[in-house]
Design a protein around this motif. Structure first.
Motif, mmCIF file in Angstrom:
data_model
loop_
_atom_site.group_PDB
_atom_site.id
_atom_site.type_symbol
_atom_site.label_atom_id
_atom_site.label_comp_id
_atom_site.label_asym_id
_atom_site.label_seq_id
_atom_site.Cartn_x
_atom_site.Cartn_y
_atom_site.Cartn_z
ATOM 1 N N GLY A 163 0.801 -1.232 0.000
ATOM 2 C CA GLY A 163 0.000 0.000 0.000
ATOM 3 C C GLY A 163 0.825 1.268 0.000
ATOM 4 N N ASP A 164 2.129 1.175 0.300
ATOM 5 C CA ASP A 164 2.976 2.363 0.282
ATOM 6 C C ASP A 164 3.170 2.867 -1.152
ATOM 7 O OD1 ASP A 164 3.440 2.330 2.986
ATOM 8 O OD2 ASP A 164 5.443 1.422 2.857
ATOM 9 N N VAL A 165 3.160 4.191 -1.312
ATOM 10 C CA VAL A 165 3.557 4.780 -2.589
ATOM 11 C C VAL A 165 5.081 4.700 -2.661
ATOM 12 C CG1 VAL A 165 3.518 6.862 -4.033
ATOM 13 C CG2 VAL A 165 1.575 6.332 -2.529
ATOM 14 N N ALA A 166 5.626 4.363 -3.823
ATOM 15 C CA ALA A 166 7.069 4.129 -3.902
ATOM 16 C C ALA A 166 7.622 4.503 -5.270
ATOM 17 C CB ALA A 166 7.367 2.648 -3.621
ATOM 18 N N VAL A 167 8.901 4.857 -5.287
ATOM 19 C CA VAL A 167 9.617 5.079 -6.549
ATOM 20 C C VAL A 167 10.859 4.186 -6.581
ATOM 21 C CG1 VAL A 167 8.843 7.453 -6.938
ATOM 22 C CG2 VAL A 167 10.903 7.055 -5.589
ATOM 23 N N MET A 168 11.282 3.834 -7.797
ATOM 24 C CA MET A 168 12.471 2.987 -7.957
ATOM 25 C C MET A 168 13.590 3.781 -8.611
ATOM 26 S SD MET A 168 11.395 -0.756 -9.282
ATOM 27 C CE MET A 168 10.219 -1.765 -8.379
ATOM 28 N N THR A 169 14.807 3.523 -8.172
ATOM 29 C CA THR A 169 15.960 4.109 -8.845
ATOM 30 C C THR A 169 16.179 3.369 -10.171
ATOM 31 O OG1 THR A 169 17.533 2.634 -7.770
ATOM 32 C CG2 THR A 169 17.013 4.691 -6.605
ATOM 33 N N VAL A 170 17.152 3.809 -10.960
ATOM 34 C CA VAL A 170 17.313 3.304 -12.324
ATOM 35 C C VAL A 170 18.490 2.332 -12.461
ATOM 36 C CG1 VAL A 170 17.699 3.987 -14.733
ATOM 37 C CG2 VAL A 170 16.353 5.458 -13.223
ATOM 38 N N ARG A 171 19.639 2.713 -11.915
ATOM 39 C CA ARG A 171 20.851 1.944 -12.194
ATOM 40 C C ARG A 171 21.067 0.841 -11.158
ATOM 41 N NH1 ARG A 171 26.611 4.737 -13.699
ATOM 42 N NH2 ARG A 171 25.419 5.530 -15.481
ATOM 43 N N ARG A 172 21.551 -0.288 -11.648
ATOM 44 C CA ARG A 172 21.890 -1.412 -10.764
ATOM 45 C C ARG A 172 23.386 -1.659 -10.894
ATOM 46 N NH1 ARG A 172 18.029 0.394 -9.501
ATOM 47 N NH2 ARG A 172 15.889 -0.332 -9.709
ATOM 48 N N GLY A 173 24.059 -1.706 -9.758
ATOM 49 C CA GLY A 173 25.511 -1.726 -9.733
ATOM 50 C C GLY A 173 26.139 -2.970 -10.331
ATOM 51 N N HIS B 138 33.821 -0.603 -5.602
ATOM 52 C CA HIS B 138 33.450 -0.106 -4.277
ATOM 53 C C HIS B 138 32.255 0.844 -4.296
ATOM 54 C CE1 HIS B 138 36.453 -2.173 -1.920
ATOM 55 N NE2 HIS B 138 37.270 -2.003 -2.949
ATOM 56 N N PRO B 139 32.197 1.794 -5.243
ATOM 57 C CA PRO B 139 30.984 2.617 -5.262
ATOM 58 C C PRO B 139 29.709 1.763 -5.386
ATOM 59 C CG PRO B 139 32.667 3.616 -6.650
ATOM 60 C CD PRO B 139 33.198 2.271 -6.217
ATOM 61 N N CYS B 140 29.715 0.803 -6.297
ATOM 62 C CA CYS B 140 28.512 -0.026 -6.477
ATOM 63 C C CYS B 140 28.216 -0.844 -5.227
ATOM 64 C CB CYS B 140 28.660 -0.947 -7.689
ATOM 65 S SG CYS B 140 28.505 -0.066 -9.261
ATOM 66 N N LEU B 141 29.258 -1.338 -4.575
ATOM 67 C CA LEU B 141 29.049 -2.142 -3.372
ATOM 68 C C LEU B 141 28.472 -1.290 -2.237
ATOM 69 C CD1 LEU B 141 32.271 -4.369 -3.449
ATOM 70 C CD2 LEU B 141 29.917 -5.063 -3.973
ATOM 71 N N HIS B 142 28.583 0.032 -2.386
ATOM 72 C CA HIS B 142 28.034 0.936 -1.370
ATOM 73 C C HIS B 142 26.842 1.731 -1.912
ATOM 74 C CE1 HIS B 142 31.919 -0.165 0.320
ATOM 75 N NE2 HIS B 142 31.347 0.055 1.481
ATOM 76 N N ASN B 143 26.096 1.110 -2.824
ATOM 77 C CA ASN B 143 24.865 1.694 -3.370
ATOM 78 C C ASN B 143 25.116 3.060 -4.008
ATOM 79 O OD1 ASN B 143 22.225 1.485 -4.107
ATOM 80 N ND2 ASN B 143 21.385 1.476 -2.036
ATOM 81 N N GLN B 144 26.269 3.190 -4.641
ATOM 82 C CA GLN B 144 26.599 4.441 -5.346
ATOM 83 C C GLN B 144 26.949 4.090 -6.798
ATOM 84 O OE1 GLN B 144 29.800 6.731 -3.569
ATOM 85 N NE2 GLN B 144 29.206 8.560 -4.718
ATOM 86 N N SER B 145 26.034 3.332 -7.418
ATOM 87 C CA SER B 145 26.309 2.832 -8.769
ATOM 88 C C SER B 145 26.364 3.961 -9.805
ATOM 89 C CB SER B 145 25.254 1.807 -9.179
ATOM 90 O OG SER B 145 23.981 2.421 -9.166
ATOM 91 N N ASP B 146 25.867 5.152 -9.438
ATOM 92 C CA ASP B 146 25.996 6.290 -10.360
ATOM 93 C C ASP B 146 27.463 6.629 -10.595
ATOM 94 O OD1 ASP B 146 25.871 7.070 -7.573
ATOM 95 O OD2 ASP B 146 25.931 9.149 -8.239
ATOM 96 N N VAL C 108 26.258 12.102 -14.220
ATOM 97 C CA VAL C 108 25.287 11.193 -14.850
ATOM 98 C C VAL C 108 24.530 10.417 -13.780
ATOM 99 C CG1 VAL C 108 26.791 9.140 -15.079
ATOM 100 C CG2 VAL C 108 24.989 9.549 -16.759
ATOM 101 N N ASN C 109 23.277 10.097 -14.106
ATOM 102 C CA ASN C 109 22.511 9.207 -13.251
ATOM 103 C C ASN C 109 22.405 9.773 -11.835
ATOM 104 O OD1 ASN C 109 22.341 6.257 -11.703
ATOM 105 N ND2 ASN C 109 21.386 6.290 -13.693
ATOM 106 N N SER C 110 21.987 8.953 -10.889
ATOM 107 C CA SER C 110 21.807 9.405 -9.508
ATOM 108 C C SER C 110 21.650 8.145 -8.672
ATOM 109 C CB SER C 110 20.548 10.256 -9.396
ATOM 110 O OG SER C 110 19.427 9.520 -9.845
ATOM 111 N N ASN C 111 21.891 8.272 -7.385
ATOM 112 C CA ASN C 111 21.697 7.103 -6.527
ATOM 113 C C ASN C 111 20.583 7.359 -5.523
ATOM 114 O OD1 ASN C 111 22.771 8.284 -4.102
ATOM 115 N ND2 ASN C 111 24.823 8.029 -4.981
ATOM 116 N N ARG C 112 20.387 6.404 -4.662
ATOM 117 C CA ARG C 112 19.289 6.478 -3.700
ATOM 118 C C ARG C 112 19.296 7.793 -2.918
ATOM 119 N NH1 ARG C 112 16.093 2.438 -0.878
ATOM 120 N NH2 ARG C 112 15.206 3.502 0.922
ATOM 121 N N SER C 113 20.490 8.263 -2.526
ATOM 122 C CA SER C 113 20.554 9.487 -1.718
ATOM 123 C C SER C 113 20.000 10.680 -2.499
ATOM 124 C CB SER C 113 21.988 9.759 -1.258
ATOM 125 O OG SER C 113 22.795 10.193 -2.333
ATOM 126 N N HIS C 114 20.231 10.699 -3.821
ATOM 127 C CA HIS C 114 19.706 11.807 -4.621
ATOM 128 C C HIS C 114 18.196 11.703 -4.803
ATOM 129 C CE1 HIS C 114 23.983 11.155 -6.067
ATOM 130 N NE2 HIS C 114 24.020 12.285 -5.407
#
Ligand SMILES: [Zn+2]
Ligand SMILES: [Zn+2]
Length: 380
Positions: free
Chosen positions: A83-93, A98-106, A320-326
Motif C-alpha cells: 500500500g505504500d507509494v514508492a519510486v524505484m531508482t534506475v541503475r543497478r551496480g 566499491h561505489p557499487c558495493l556501497h549503493n553508489q552505482s551512479d 550522470v545518473n543518480s543514486n538512492r541518496s539523490h
C-alpha cells in the motif's frame, strides 16, 4: 501482461507480453506501476535505435521514471509495506567496484552496471515490476502525484551536489559567510547560466532559485513558449539563444553582474556546450548533464583551453545518473518545488497518455512539449 518497449534489430516502439514478476528473494518488493515519465533518453533510444536488451532477450521494456504502489514485500523487507507509494531508482551496480558495493552505482568504476529501461534491464512501462528493497524509496502519500518527477529531479540534485561539493574549495565568493557553498543560502550573490529549458533545465533552475542564485536560462524557443513562462515564473531570466552566439548569450549575463559562477548544461548541444567553456569565469564550475548522440567534430584552441583551466582554477565536471541518496533529496524537495512555483511540476506535464495508447506517446510533434507522462493504472 502488456509491456511497451523496443525489439532487437527492429525500429520503433512495440507492445509485447511479459510475465508478472514474482518475489524470489526475501529483500524483494513487488510494485504496481501507476505512472511512467518519458524523457529525452527514451526519445533518443527510439530515434537512434539504441535498444539494448539483456543477453538472450529480444525485447527490452522501456521507461525509467516511475511511481507506483507496493503490492507485496519479501520477508526481510522493513522499510516498505503493502500500500505504500514508492519510486524505484534506475541503475543497478556492477557488484564489483566499491561505489557499487556501497549503493553508489551512479559512480560505477567498471562500467558493468545495468539500467532499468535503458541498458540491459527491463524498465517500468508495464503493470508490475519487482526489485530489491535498496532500490526502492517510500513516498509520502501527499506527494504521489508529483513523485513521477523524482527521477529527473534526482539527476539535478546530483548535479547541484557536485557543484556544492567541488566549490567548497572556495568558501569566500562574497563578503557573506552564509553564502558559503555548504550553507542553505549558498546561492546568494551568485550567478548561474542554465543551458536548456527542458525538464532537467527547469528543475535545475528551480533548485538554483531555491538557493538564491540569480539564474539565466538559455534555450531556442520563442518568448511565448510555456518553457519561457515557467522560467520567468521562477524569477529567472530567459535568453533566446536562436541567432545568438555563445558570446552573446554570456554577454547578457555579464551585463548584469560580471561573473558566471555556475554553468549547468542540460541540453546536450555540443557546439554551444564546448564554446561556452571559453566564457567561464575565474574559479567557476561548469557541470554537464546532457548526453549528445551524434558525432560532432569541432576545432578548439587546445593551448587556450588548458591555459584558461589552469590559470583560472576552473572545473568542468560531468554528472550522470543518480543514486538512492539523490532520490531521497528529490523527495525531500519535490513538494516545495511544486508549491513555491505554484504547481510547476503539474504544468510541466504537457502530454498524458494511457499505456494502451503508447504509440502516440512516442510521437513528439507538439512544439510546446515539455514532459510526457503515461498513466499505467489509476490510483485506487
Ligand atoms: Zn560498479
Ligand atoms: Zn554574498
Amino acid at each position: 501482461m502488456l509491456a511497451v518497449g523496443m525489439l532487437r534489430g527492429k525500429e520503433g516502439v512495440h507492445s509485447f507480453d511479459v510475465p508478472v514478476p514474482e518475489i524470489k528473494q526475501p529483500d524483494e518488493v513487488l510494485v504496481g506501476v501507476k505512472q511512467v515519465g518519458l524523457d529525452g533518453t527514451d526519445f533518443n533510444m527510439l530515434r537512434h535505435q539504441l535498444q539494448d536488451p539483456a543477453e538472450g532477450r529480444d525485447e527490452v521494456v522501456m521507461g525509467h521514471e516511475m511511481v507506483g504502489v507496493v503490492e507485496e514485500t519479501g520477508s526481510a523487507v522493513t522499510s516498505l509495506a503493502s500500500g505504500d507509494v514508492a519510486v524505484m531508482t534506475v541503475r543497478r551496480g556492477c557488484g564489483i567496484c566499491h561505489p557499487c558495493l556501497h549503493n553508489q552505482s551512479d559512480m560505477c568504476m567498471t562500467g558493468l552496471y545495468t539500467e532499468r529501461g535503458i541498458h540491459r534491464l527491463d524498465g517500468f512501462l508495464t503493470r508490475f515490476v519487482a526489485d530489491r528493497e535498496q532500490y526502492i524509496l517510500k513516498v509520502p502519500p501527499r506527494l504521489r502525484d508529483l513523485a513521477v518527477f523524482s527521477e529527473p529531479l534526482s539527476i539535478v540534485e546530483k548535479g547541484i551536489e557536485q557543484i556544492k561539493l567541488i566549490q567548497s574549495r572556495l568558501p569566500w565568493t562574497c563578503s557573506h559567510p552564509e553564502h558559503d557553498f555548504q550553507s542553505g543560502d549558498w546561492g546568494g550573490c551568485k550567478t548561474a547560466l542554465v543551458v536548456g529549458a527542458g525538464p532537467l533545465g527547469l528543475l535545475a533552475t528551480a533548485l538554483l532559485r531555491f538557493a538564491g542564485t540569480k539564474t539565466y536560462v538559455a534555450d531556442i524557443v520563442s518568448e511565448d513558449s510555456p518553457k519561457v513562462h515557467m522560467v520567468r515564473h521562477m524569477d529567472a531570466i530567459y535568453i533566446d539563444a536562436r541567432d545568438r552566439t555563445p558570446a552573446e548569450i554570456v554577454g547578457r549575463c555579464f551585463q548584469a553582474g560580471g561573473l558566471i559562477d555556475i554553468i549547468f548544461e542540460a541540453a546536450g548541444a555540443v557546439a554551444t556546450a564546448i564554446e561556452l567553456i571559453n566564457y567561464m569565469s575565474r574559479s567557476s564550475i561548469y557541470v554537464m548533464t546532457g548526453i549528445p548522440r551524434k558525432e560532432m567534430m569541432l576545432q578548439v584552441d587546445g593551448a587556450q583551453l588548458v591555459r584558461q583551466l589552469v590559470r583560472y582554477n576552473q572545473v568542468i565536471v560531468g554528472s550522470v545518473n543518480s543514486n538512492r541518496s539523490h532520490f531521497q533529496m528529490a523527495l525531500d524537495d519535490i513538494g516545495e518545488v511544486d508549491a513555491r512555483f505554484d504547481g510547476m511540476l503539474g504544468e510541466m506535464v504537457t502530454n498524458r497518455f494511457q499505456l494502451e495508447n503508447y504509440e502516440q506517446a512516442f510521437i513528439l510533434d507538439d512544439p510546446n512539449h515539455i514532459k510526457t507522462v503515461i498513466d499505467v493504472e489509476p490510483w485506487d
